[in-house]
Design a protein around this motif. Structure first.
Motif, PDB file in Angstrom:
ATOM      1  N   GLY A   1       2.861   1.790  -2.244  1.00 55.93           N
ATOM      2  CA  GLY A   1       2.769   2.204  -3.637  1.00 55.93           C
ATOM      3  C   GLY A   1       3.902   1.848  -4.559  1.00 55.93           C
ATOM      4  O   GLY A   1       4.027   2.461  -5.620  1.00 55.93           O
TER       5      GLY A   1
ATOM      6  N   ALA B   1       1.425   8.863   2.969  1.00 54.75           N
ATOM      7  CA  ALA B   1       0.802   8.699   4.283  1.00 54.75           C
ATOM      8  C   ALA B   1       0.972   7.270   4.792  1.00 54.75           C
ATOM      9  O   ALA B   1       1.254   7.052   5.983  1.00 54.75           O
ATOM     10  CB  ALA B   1      -0.680   9.070   4.205  1.00 54.75           C
ATOM     11  N   VAL B   2       0.800   6.280   3.905  1.00 55.67           N
ATOM     12  CA  VAL B   2       0.998   4.883   4.305  1.00 55.67           C
ATOM     13  C   VAL B   2       2.456   4.648   4.700  1.00 55.67           C
ATOM     14  O   VAL B   2       2.743   3.909   5.653  1.00 55.67           O
ATOM     15  CB  VAL B   2       0.579   3.930   3.162  1.00 55.67           C
ATOM     16  CG1 VAL B   2       0.961   2.487   3.505  1.00 55.67           C
ATOM     17  CG2 VAL B   2      -0.913   4.028   2.907  1.00 55.67           C
ATOM     18  N   SER B   3       3.386   5.280   3.992  1.00 53.74           N
ATOM     19  CA  SER B   3       4.796   5.138   4.335  1.00 53.74           C
ATOM     20  C   SER B   3       5.080   5.689   5.730  1.00 53.74           C
ATOM     21  O   SER B   3       5.855   5.103   6.495  1.00 53.74           O
ATOM     22  CB  SER B   3       5.673   5.860   3.302  1.00 53.74           C
ATOM     23  OG  SER B   3       5.534   5.275   2.015  1.00 53.74           O
TER      24      SER B   3
ATOM     25  N   LEU C   1      -7.871   4.510  -9.694  1.00 54.91           N
ATOM     26  CA  LEU C   1      -7.782   5.551  -8.673  1.00 54.91           C
ATOM     27  C   LEU C   1      -7.123   6.811  -9.224  1.00 54.91           C
ATOM     28  O   LEU C   1      -7.540   7.930  -8.901  1.00 54.91           O
ATOM     29  CB  LEU C   1      -6.989   5.025  -7.474  1.00 54.91           C
ATOM     30  CG  LEU C   1      -7.663   3.930  -6.643  1.00 54.91           C
ATOM     31  CD1 LEU C   1      -6.708   3.387  -5.589  1.00 54.91           C
ATOM     32  CD2 LEU C   1      -8.930   4.470  -5.977  1.00 54.91           C
TER      33      LEU C   1
ATOM     34  N   PRO D   1      -3.176  13.123  -5.324  1.00 54.22           N
ATOM     35  CA  PRO D   1      -3.821  12.511  -4.158  1.00 54.22           C
ATOM     36  C   PRO D   1      -3.400  11.054  -3.932  1.00 54.22           C
ATOM     37  O   PRO D   1      -3.231  10.626  -2.784  1.00 54.22           O
ATOM     38  CB  PRO D   1      -5.319  12.603  -4.484  1.00 54.22           C
ATOM     39  CG  PRO D   1      -5.425  13.741  -5.439  1.00 54.22           C
ATOM     40  CD  PRO D   1      -4.180  13.661  -6.268  1.00 54.22           C
ATOM     41  N   VAL D   2      -3.238  10.311  -5.021  1.00 53.09           N
ATOM     42  CA  VAL D   2      -2.843   8.899  -4.883  1.00 53.09           C
ATOM     43  C   VAL D   2      -1.426   8.801  -4.327  1.00 53.09           C
ATOM     44  O   VAL D   2      -1.155   8.031  -3.395  1.00 53.09           O
ATOM     45  CB  VAL D   2      -2.953   8.174  -6.235  1.00 53.09           C
ATOM     46  CG1 VAL D   2      -2.397   6.754  -6.125  1.00 53.09           C
ATOM     47  CG2 VAL D   2      -4.403   8.125  -6.694  1.00 53.09           C
ATOM     48  N   TYR D   3      -0.510   9.611  -4.877  1.00 50.80           N
ATOM     49  CA  TYR D   3       0.861   9.599  -4.366  1.00 50.80           C
ATOM     50  C   TYR D   3       0.911  10.122  -2.927  1.00 50.80           C
ATOM     51  O   TYR D   3       1.718   9.655  -2.115  1.00 50.80           O
ATOM     52  CB  TYR D   3       1.759  10.453  -5.260  1.00 50.80           C
ATOM     53  CG  TYR D   3       2.373   9.692  -6.414  1.00 50.80           C
ATOM     54  CD1 TYR D   3       1.686   8.647  -7.025  1.00 50.80           C
ATOM     55  CD2 TYR D   3       3.634  10.014  -6.907  1.00 50.80           C
ATOM     56  CE1 TYR D   3       2.227   7.951  -8.078  1.00 50.80           C
ATOM     57  CE2 TYR D   3       4.196   9.315  -7.963  1.00 50.80           C
ATOM     58  CZ  TYR D   3       3.498   8.284  -8.546  1.00 50.80           C
ATOM     59  OH  TYR D   3       4.042   7.584  -9.586  1.00 50.80           O
ATOM     60  N   GLY D   4       0.061  11.090  -2.617  1.00 47.54           N
ATOM     61  CA  GLY D   4      -0.010  11.570  -1.238  1.00 47.54           C
ATOM     62  C   GLY D   4      -0.449  10.477  -0.281  1.00 47.54           C
ATOM     63  O   GLY D   4       0.066  10.377   0.848  1.00 47.54           O
ATOM     64  N   SER D   5      -1.382   9.624  -0.727  1.00 44.05           N
ATOM     65  CA  SER D   5      -1.813   8.495   0.119  1.00 44.05           C
ATOM     66  C   SER D   5      -0.684   7.486   0.283  1.00 44.05           C
ATOM     67  O   SER D   5      -0.526   6.890   1.358  1.00 44.05           O
ATOM     68  CB  SER D   5      -3.045   7.821  -0.491  1.00 44.05           C
ATOM     69  OG  SER D   5      -2.731   7.194  -1.729  1.00 44.05           O
ATOM     70  N   PHE D   6       0.129   7.298  -0.766  1.00 39.87           N
ATOM     71  CA  PHE D   6       1.298   6.421  -0.635  1.00 39.87           C
ATOM     72  C   PHE D   6       2.250   6.967   0.429  1.00 39.87           C
ATOM     73  O   PHE D   6       2.815   6.211   1.237  1.00 39.87           O
ATOM     74  CB  PHE D   6       2.031   6.302  -1.968  1.00 39.87           C
ATOM     75  CG  PHE D   6       1.283   5.538  -3.026  1.00 39.87           C
ATOM     76  CD1 PHE D   6       0.253   4.681  -2.695  1.00 39.87           C
ATOM     77  CD2 PHE D   6       1.621   5.671  -4.370  1.00 39.87           C
ATOM     78  CE1 PHE D   6      -0.447   3.967  -3.666  1.00 39.87           C
ATOM     79  CE2 PHE D   6       0.942   4.971  -5.350  1.00 39.87           C
ATOM     80  CZ  PHE D   6      -0.091   4.117  -5.003  1.00 39.87           C
TER      81      PHE D   6
ATOM     82  N   LEU E   1       0.817  -1.214   0.000  1.00 37.12           N
ATOM     83  CA  LEU E   1       0.000   0.000   0.000  1.00 37.12           C
ATOM     84  C   LEU E   1       0.850   1.264   0.000  1.00 37.12           C
ATOM     85  O   LEU E   1       0.326   2.361  -0.242  1.00 37.12           O
ATOM     86  CB  LEU E   1      -0.942   0.008   1.215  1.00 37.12           C
ATOM     87  CG  LEU E   1      -2.021  -1.079   1.236  1.00 37.12           C
ATOM     88  CD1 LEU E   1      -2.932  -0.902   2.445  1.00 37.12           C
ATOM     89  CD2 LEU E   1      -2.844  -1.050  -0.057  1.00 37.12           C
TER      90      LEU E   1
END
Length: 540
Positions: free
Chosen positions: A347, A501-503, A486, A494-499, A345
């Motif tokens: 990414g 956040a998961v990191s 997505l 936004p997708v890279y930002g979520s990556f 997740l």
């Protein structure tokens, strides 16, 4: 390449103090009842020798060497030690042979990157995106099944024989794919290859960790990642003629069968895991392996550790999947699955998919060249992991790796979200992409598979690793399936930002729930975590 980087698939960071934190592994300290030494190096320890020289020799041993000669001899030994530590060398040929399986993994991932268009045209499914995707993704389905079945195989057959048997689907899959005259034959060949790769991704890290001296277990384990990187780079290099020869893909797939034969033959001359031999009751063979790989001084201490663990865990070769529901196996399995969920997740697959588009923005239109840059960056990160794994430790590398991945993602988000010159934006995106891949290869890639089996018990190590890698393949597939959708719906930022956040979440996970296993034998780690052993020790 996505799966290759995400499997294993590391810098100098500040030391974290865990003694004041309360978590499951907080009691992972040196076992006072069984204070076995951890370094199995053949080198002479300068500190130990100097301190030993100040002690009196046992009265029953008469020295014919004078004090001056004794000190001179000691100095010579110390000088040799300063010149280099070669305690890893006896195990290295066996580790290198097993790592050929990871070379195959990287090769089979990279081999489909370029020629898929030629394959689709020749086999009659050109333009059918579903079938093109199926040829690639069926590999993941086979790997999932291979991961699930591996746990039981290694318990019964041992690592060495299981690796040899596993070369059968690898060789057959490559040959069937090379000779394919229809889409069905190609899918069958890719499935067989995936089946073999699924077994190896579980088995090879276990094998290396069980034959490697404790002091070098992390560094030698990193050869899995390095083997994968070299396999990817080799497949990209061999794919160059495919630009002019539409039938070259068949030659590339025939070549893929050769490492399988080398692996099967090489393992015939490799040792079996001494831990499995001891569990199988073949004590003399286990002692011989330990003597050859770790040194004669380690034989008695290692066997004592093995027998202490077997006494508490049981010495039969057939563990049950239901044992993963019991403590401490359930917590290790949960942490193993969680580490792979976070890894996927975070990414890695999405970043690799978009990397070719990022390189095109700066004028690198060749996808092969872009993939080569990515492969070399991954290889450089793996080399750093090789050097730092047993110096900085697993936990530090995980924390630093995920922190670097988060920083990289936020850098890319900044580059594409805020107004700036196009050239600057593109260069920042390239920098963020390469930094992300490098930091992944330095920690999140190689450490994840290593630390899970280090925390696992000898009895359930195969099944915990099988479960963890099965989770990996499921989330690997899901991220690949939904990533483009997505991006189309929300956009890249936004997708890279979520990556990112998961990191950051993975960084916190590593800080609070992962402890350092560097320098500890597998048996000491297990005895420290096993509540049965702890209860027995307290009662004594």
């Amino acid at each position: 390449m996505q799966q290759a980087l995400a499997i294993h698939s590391v810098q100098c960071f500040s030391t974290m103090n865990f003694h004041r934190k309360h978590h499951y592994f907080d009691h992972l300290r040196r076992n006072k009842q069984y204070p076995f030494p951890h370094s199995t190096s053949f080198s002479v320890s300068k500190e130990v020798k100097v301190s030993a020289s100040s002690k009196q020799k046992p009265p029953q041993v008469e020295s014919v060497i004078g004090d001056d000669e004794d000190e001179l001899l000691l100095e010579k030994v110390i000088v040799v030690d300063d010149g280099g530590d070669l305690g890893w060398l006896p195990a290295f040929p066996h580790v290198l042979t097993a790592s050929m399986a990871n070379f195959l993994f990287g090769y089979h991932i990279g081999v489909m990157n370029g020629p898929i268009v030629s394959i689709a045209k020749e086999l009659g499914f050109e333009g059918n995106s579903f079938l093109e995707g199926l040829v690639v993704s069926i590999f993941i389905g086979g790997a999932f099944i291979g991961s699930v079945t591996c746990g039981s195989l290694v318990d019964k057959l041992g690592c060495r024989r299981t690796i040899q048997f596993d070369t059968v689907p690898l060789i057959l899959g490559a040959i069937v794919s090379a000779q394919a005259q229809s889409i069905e034959e190609m899918i069958l060949g890719r499935f067989l290859v995936g089946l073999g790769i699924g077994v190896n991704t579980v088995l090879v890290p276990i094998y290396i960790s069980e034959i490697a001296p404790t002091k070098y277990r992390g560094s030698l384990g990193t050869l899995c990642q390095i083997g994968t990187c070299i396999g990817i780079i080799a497949s990209l290099y061999l794919a160059i003629p495919s630009e002019n020869d539409p039938h070259w893909w068949r030659t590339m797939l025939y070549i893929a069968s050769v490492p399988g034969f080398i692996l099967a033959l090489g393992m015939q001359f490799s040792v079996e895991s001494p831990r499995w031999l001891c569990k199988a009751g073949r004590l003399d063979e286990a002692k011989k392996v330990i003597n050859n790989l770790w040194g004669s001084s380690e034989v008695d201490k290692a066997i004592k550790e093995f027998e202490s663990v077997l006494k508490n865990d049981g010495d039969d070769l057939n563990s049950s999947w239901l044992e993963l529901l019991e403590e401490p196996h359930s917590r290790v399995a949960t942490i193993g699955g969680a580490l792979f969920v976070l890894q996927q997740l975070a990414g890695i697959n999405g970043v690799l998919y978009f990397s070719s588009l990022t390189f095109k923005d700066v004028g690198i239109s060749s996808s092969a060249l872009a993939s080569l840059y990515v492969g070399l960056t991954n290889f450089a990160g793996a080399l750093c992991a090789l050097y730092l794994m047993d110096k900085q430790g697993r936990q530090r590398l995980l924390i630093g790796s995920y922190a670097g991945m988060a920083l990289s993602m936020f850098l890319i988000v900044y580059a594409i979200s805020f107004p700036m010159d196009n050239e600057i934006s593109n260069n920042l995106s390239i920098l963020g992409t390469l930094l992300y891949i490098f930091t992944f290869a330095v920690g999140a890639g190689p450490v994840t598979g290593l630390i899970i089996q280090e925390l696992s018990s000898s009895r359930t190590r195969g099944k915990i690793m099988a479960f963890s890698f099965s989770v990996h393949w499921v989330f690997n597939f899901l991220v690949g399936l939904f990533f483009l959708e997505l991006v189309q719906k929300f956009g890249v930022a936004p997708v890279y930002g979520s990556f990112g956040a998961v990191s950051l979440l993975a960084t916190a996970f590593a800080y609070f729930l992962i402890v350092e296993t560097k320098g500890r034998s597998l048996e000491e780690i297990e005895m420290s975590l096993n509540p049965k052993f702890q209860g027995k020790r307290n009662s004594e």
